[in-house]
Design an enzyme around this catalytic site. Structure first.
Site, PDB file in Angstrom:
ATOM      1  N   LYS A 115       0.852  -1.204   0.000  1.00  0.00           N
ATOM      2  CA  LYS A 115       0.000   0.000   0.000  1.00  0.00           C
ATOM      3  C   LYS A 115       0.883   1.247   0.000  1.00  0.00           C
ATOM      4  O   LYS A 115       2.089   1.162   0.249  1.00  0.00           O
ATOM      5  CB  LYS A 115      -0.922  -0.022   1.216  1.00  0.00           C
ATOM      6  CG  LYS A 115      -0.185   0.032   2.546  1.00  0.00           C
ATOM      7  CD  LYS A 115      -1.147  -0.184   3.707  1.00  0.00           C
ATOM      8  CE  LYS A 115      -0.419  -0.176   5.026  1.00  0.00           C
ATOM      9  NZ  LYS A 115      -1.289  -0.598   6.144  1.00  0.00           N
TER      10      LYS A 115
ATOM     11  N   TYR B 151      18.649  29.168   9.317  1.00  0.00           N
ATOM     12  CA  TYR B 151      17.487  29.955   9.745  1.00  0.00           C
ATOM     13  C   TYR B 151      17.327  29.909  11.258  1.00  0.00           C
ATOM     14  O   TYR B 151      17.448  28.845  11.866  1.00  0.00           O
ATOM     15  CB  TYR B 151      16.211  29.408   9.109  1.00  0.00           C
ATOM     16  CG  TYR B 151      16.087  29.701   7.637  1.00  0.00           C
ATOM     17  CD1 TYR B 151      16.027  31.018   7.158  1.00  0.00           C
ATOM     18  CD2 TYR B 151      16.009  28.663   6.719  1.00  0.00           C
ATOM     19  CE1 TYR B 151      15.906  31.280   5.806  1.00  0.00           C
ATOM     20  CE2 TYR B 151      15.876  28.911   5.361  1.00  0.00           C
ATOM     21  CZ  TYR B 151      15.823  30.231   4.912  1.00  0.00           C
ATOM     22  OH  TYR B 151      15.701  30.482   3.571  1.00  0.00           O
TER      23      TYR B 151
HETATM   24  C1  LIG Z   1      -0.552  -1.680   6.713  1.00  0.00           C
HETATM   25  C2  LIG Z   1      -1.153  -2.926   7.154  1.00  0.00           C
HETATM   26  C3  LIG Z   1      -0.360  -4.026   7.472  1.00  0.00           C
HETATM   27  C4  LIG Z   1       1.142  -3.967   7.494  1.00  0.00           C
HETATM   28  O1  LIG Z   1       1.561  -3.384   8.691  1.00  0.00           O
HETATM   29  P1  LIG Z   1       3.127  -3.264   9.058  1.00  0.00           P
HETATM   30  O2  LIG Z   1       3.121  -2.702  10.426  1.00  0.00           O
HETATM   31  O3  LIG Z   1       3.725  -2.338   8.062  1.00  0.00           O
HETATM   32  O4  LIG Z   1       3.676  -4.624   8.955  1.00  0.00           O
HETATM   33  C5  LIG Z   1      -0.996  -5.210   7.814  1.00  0.00           C
HETATM   34  N1  LIG Z   1      -2.342  -5.292   7.854  1.00  0.00           N
HETATM   35  C6  LIG Z   1      -3.133  -4.249   7.579  1.00  0.00           C
HETATM   36  C7  LIG Z   1      -4.604  -4.402   7.657  1.00  0.00           C
HETATM   37  C8  LIG Z   1      -2.582  -3.027   7.230  1.00  0.00           C
HETATM   38  O5  LIG Z   1      -3.365  -2.001   6.957  1.00  0.00           O
END
Ligand SMILES: *Cc1c(COP(=O)(O)O)cnc(C)c1O
Length: 364
Positions: free
Chosen positions: A35, A256
């Site tokens: 994702k 800055y």
């Molecule tokens: C993003 C996600 C994962 C992966 O989580 P990590 O902490 O990156 O391993 C697993 N299950 C769901 C439902 C997620 O949304």
């Protein structure tokens, strides 16, 4: 010449990390979670390193199309399911498996016309209170789905709120197990933290684990454990160069807001990397950085296009020296993205995902 900043995606590290998760959760099938454009790495860029996964999990239909366009014919899971009824048409067409987390998604399925029944993952809210059916409503949802001709197979899933922390997963695991005990179907509960920390538990690794952050080489429970401790390798390096050098006298300040003032003669390197590249502005003096593979520190405020580093103890370093903001230096020295994230008060996830569009990326 373009600005000397470059991100590199390490195919071999992705492969290694995937194997590492497999060894922590032996015999589990693995969803490579891609994702958010593979946590900022780029779906197309990580595909080679992760093609050994059993499936890909993501939540954007456009990203699912990109995975199919790469020639992937195996499972793809939409982690949030469909957002509107017509998304189901694409699920049918591309053979996407999808999460069902609310009754409206069952309504959509009930009126969906398809020749090919869908594989779904019915999600329980076992305590995180984000997506999913409450435990007491889960079995009714399962029964409703089970009679739909649109459904092929129902798998069962939940997601942990505290797999990376002291609270752990026991309470949610107990709720999930109790409610699903006599239901058929494959299960999926573990993210990276649960897979690494509790993958030796058969119930946690059954039947699919869903690692994201670990395959990208960041420790899910940093600083409790670091990436090296989990034997994970960084999948992304962000590297730039020194484009200017300043010699400071005591009392001179930098950047800055003059937030850093030298108390002794100092040498400062100006690096072509700023917050517009995705380096967090919240990092302040003391954040580690590698110059020619040697650890030194950021000084003063990060600006849009530049940041400054302390070269006082590195007399060999100068214009053109390699600067590793995170990942692997040319020498092989490592700087974990988790250290930089901690200095900015955030997590490795956010930094990876925030790599800016303007940074060129190569795959090695
Ligand atoms: C993003 C996600 C994962 C992966 O989580 P990590 O902490 O990156 O391993 C697993 N299950 C769901 C439902 C997620 O949304």
């Amino acid at each position: 010449m373009p600005r000397p900043i470059l991100a590199t995606i390490h195919t071999e590290a992705l492969r290694h990390n995937l194997a590492r998760v497999r060894s922590a959760a032996p015999d589990a099938k693995v969803w490579g979670v891609v994702k958010a454009n593979a946590y900022g790495h780029g779906i197309e860029r990580v595909f080679e390193g992760l093609r050994g996964a059993d499936g890909f999990a993501l939540l954007d239909l456009e990203e699912a199309q990109r995975v199919r366009a790469l020639g992937w014919r195996g499972p793809i899971l939409l982690l949030e399911g469909v957002f509107e009824a017509r998304d189901l048409e694409l699920c049918s067409r591309l053979n996407l498996w999808h999460v069902v987390h609310c009754s409206e998604q069952i309504d959509m399925l009930a009126t969906h016309k398809t020749h090919q029944p869908h594989r779904v993952f019915l999600k329980m809210n076992s305590g995180m209170n984000r997506l999913g059916f409450a435990p007491q409503r889960f079995r009714a949802a399962w029964t409703r789905l089970n009679v739909l001709p649109q459904i092929d197979e129902i798998s069962l899933m939940t997601h942990f709120s505290d797999a990376d922390g002291p609270k752990g997963i026991a309470q949610q695991m107990q709720v999930f197990e109790e409610i699903t005990r006599d239901l058929p179907g494959e299960r999926s509960v573990g993210n990276s933290a649960a897979s690494l920390r509790f993958g030796q538990d058969a119930a946690v690794r059954a039947d699919w684990v869903r690692p994201g952050i670990a395959v990208y080489g960041s420790a899910p429970d940093y600083p409790e454990q670091d990436a090296g401790g989990w034997q994970l390798q960084p999948a992304m390096s962000l590297v730039s160069k020194i484009i200017g050098v300043q010699e400071l006298a005591p009392g001179d300040s930098v950047g800055y807001g003059s937030s850093f003032t030298a108390d002794a003669p100092a040498r400062i390197g100006v690096v072509a990397c700023g917050y517009a590249d995705g380096y967090p502005r919240h990092c302040t003096t003391g954040t580690p950085v590698l110059v020619d593979g040697v650890r030194t520190r950021l000084v003063a405020r990060v600006s849009m296009d530049m940041l400054t580093v302390d070269l006082t103890a590195l007399p060999e370093a100068g214009l053109g020296s390699e600067v590793t903001l995170w990942g692997r230096a040319g020498s092989g020295a490592l700087l974990s993205i988790d250290e930089i994230a901690a200095a900015a008060g955030t997590v490795g996830y956010e930094l990876m995902c925030a790599l800016a569009q303007r940074v060129p990326v190569v795959v090695d």
